[in-house]
Design an enzyme around this catalytic site. Structure first.
Site, PDB file in Angstrom:
ATOM      1  N   HIS A  55     150.433 -33.859 -17.046  1.00  0.00           N
ATOM      2  CA  HIS A  55     149.352 -34.822 -17.216  1.00  0.00           C
ATOM      3  C   HIS A  55     149.138 -35.145 -18.699  1.00  0.00           C
ATOM      4  CE1 HIS A  55     147.251 -30.835 -17.387  1.00  0.00           C
ATOM      5  NE2 HIS A  55     146.775 -31.392 -18.476  1.00  0.00           N
TER       6      HIS A  55
HETATM    7  C1  T46 Z   1     145.996 -28.650 -19.964  1.00  0.00           C
HETATM    8  C2  T46 Z   1     146.946 -27.513 -19.800  1.00  0.00           C
HETATM    9  C3  T46 Z   1     147.485 -27.013 -21.093  1.00  0.00           C
HETATM   10  C4  T46 Z   1     138.664 -25.752 -14.240  1.00  0.00           C
HETATM   11  O1  T46 Z   1     137.892 -25.667 -13.275  1.00  0.00           O
HETATM   12  N1  T46 Z   1     138.174 -25.769 -15.508  1.00  0.00           N
HETATM   13  C5  T46 Z   1     138.980 -25.861 -16.593  1.00  0.00           C
HETATM   14  O2  T46 Z   1     138.485 -25.862 -17.733  1.00  0.00           O
HETATM   15  C6  T46 Z   1     140.407 -25.926 -16.380  1.00  0.00           C
HETATM   16  C7  T46 Z   1     141.328 -26.031 -17.582  1.00  0.00           C
HETATM   17  C8  T46 Z   1     140.872 -25.912 -15.120  1.00  0.00           C
HETATM   18  N2  T46 Z   1     140.015 -25.827 -14.060  1.00  0.00           N
HETATM   19  C9  T46 Z   1     140.584 -25.760 -12.707  1.00  0.00           C
HETATM   20  C10 T46 Z   1     141.233 -27.041 -12.216  1.00  0.00           C
HETATM   21  C11 T46 Z   1     142.290 -26.544 -11.275  1.00  0.00           C
HETATM   22  O3  T46 Z   1     141.729 -26.358  -9.992  1.00  0.00           O
HETATM   23  O4  T46 Z   1     141.609 -24.779 -12.696  1.00  0.00           O
HETATM   24  C12 T46 Z   1     142.669 -25.172 -11.843  1.00  0.00           C
HETATM   25  C13 T46 Z   1     143.995 -25.181 -12.597  1.00  0.00           C
HETATM   26  O5  T46 Z   1     143.979 -26.228 -13.594  1.00  0.00           O
HETATM   27  P1  T46 Z   1     145.210 -27.197 -13.828  1.00  0.00           P
HETATM   28  O6  T46 Z   1     145.954 -27.397 -12.566  1.00  0.00           O
HETATM   29  O7  T46 Z   1     144.705 -28.418 -14.515  1.00  0.00           O
HETATM   30  O8  T46 Z   1     146.115 -26.320 -14.814  1.00  0.00           O
HETATM   31  P2  T46 Z   1     147.327 -26.806 -15.733  1.00  0.00           P
HETATM   32  O9  T46 Z   1     148.028 -25.598 -16.193  1.00  0.00           O
HETATM   33  O10 T46 Z   1     148.142 -27.836 -15.051  1.00  0.00           O
HETATM   34  O11 T46 Z   1     146.631 -27.512 -16.999  1.00  0.00           O
HETATM   35  C14 T46 Z   1     145.767 -26.788 -17.842  1.00  0.00           C
HETATM   36  C15 T46 Z   1     144.557 -27.638 -18.214  1.00  0.00           C
HETATM   37  O12 T46 Z   1     143.876 -28.043 -17.021  1.00  0.00           O
HETATM   38  C16 T46 Z   1     144.945 -28.881 -18.966  1.00  0.00           C
HETATM   39  O13 T46 Z   1     143.823 -29.494 -19.564  1.00  0.00           O
HETATM   40  O14 T46 Z   1     146.181 -29.483 -20.812  1.00  0.00           O
HETATM   41  O15 T46 Z   1     146.431 -26.428 -19.040  1.00  0.00           O
END
Ligand code: T46
Length: 138
Positions: A55
């Protein structure tokens, strides 16, 4: 006060403070990282072969540092695609909102610390690459 040096585009090296007791590394807002830090999270316990991220953002700027282990980050800002190895707590990668990013090749002991300029908002994410291109193609 600590100093940081740019060792590659947006990859910054932080000075480590150390003495006979061990090492200490400092990250400060608007100094080591070029924004106010509103949120901190870390990614750990990543399974082998996992690739995550996929993303860009509308507003959020982030700084990524591995405090343990290593991982790689693929970046695409529509002008340049690059793969960056994070393998030291001294390296901080600064991501702008228009950096499509994917994290991969996590070592089993990797703890990836992320400092973010904004609070969590799912609306801030651009998870569709076509939309990402539309938003950021000028
Ligand atoms: C990024 C990369 C480096 C939350 O509820 N609060 C938060 O602050 C974050 C970061 C995530 N979440 C929840 C949303 C999803 O249900 O945690 C779950 C996993 O997040 P996500 O699928 O977005 O994880 P990544 O590894 O794809 O991305 C994360 C960050 O979300 C993003 O901002 O840049 O790490």
């Amino acid at each position: 006060m600590m100093k940081s040096n740019e060792i590659e585009s947006r990859l910054v090296e932080i000075s480590v403070l150390g003495d006979e007791r061990g090492l200490l590394t400092v990250i400060e807002e608007n100094n080591t990282v070029p924004f106010d830090i509103k949120r901190v999270f870390y990614i750990h316990g990543t399974q082998e072969g996992v690739r995550r991220g996929f993303h860009g953002h509308h507003k959020t700027r982030q700084a990524l540092v591995v405090v343990a282990g290593s991982c790689k980050v693929f970046l695409d800002n529509l002008t340049r695609q690059t793969d960056i190895l994070l393998d030291s707590p001294q390296k901080i990668l600064i991501l702008e909102p228009n950096d499509w990013h994917e994290m991969y090749d996590f070592s089993t002991d990797c703890v990836l610390l992320v400092l973010a300029s904004h609070l969590y908002d799912p609306e801030d994410y651009i998870r569709d690459y076509q939309l990402f291109k539309e938003v950021y193609s000028s």
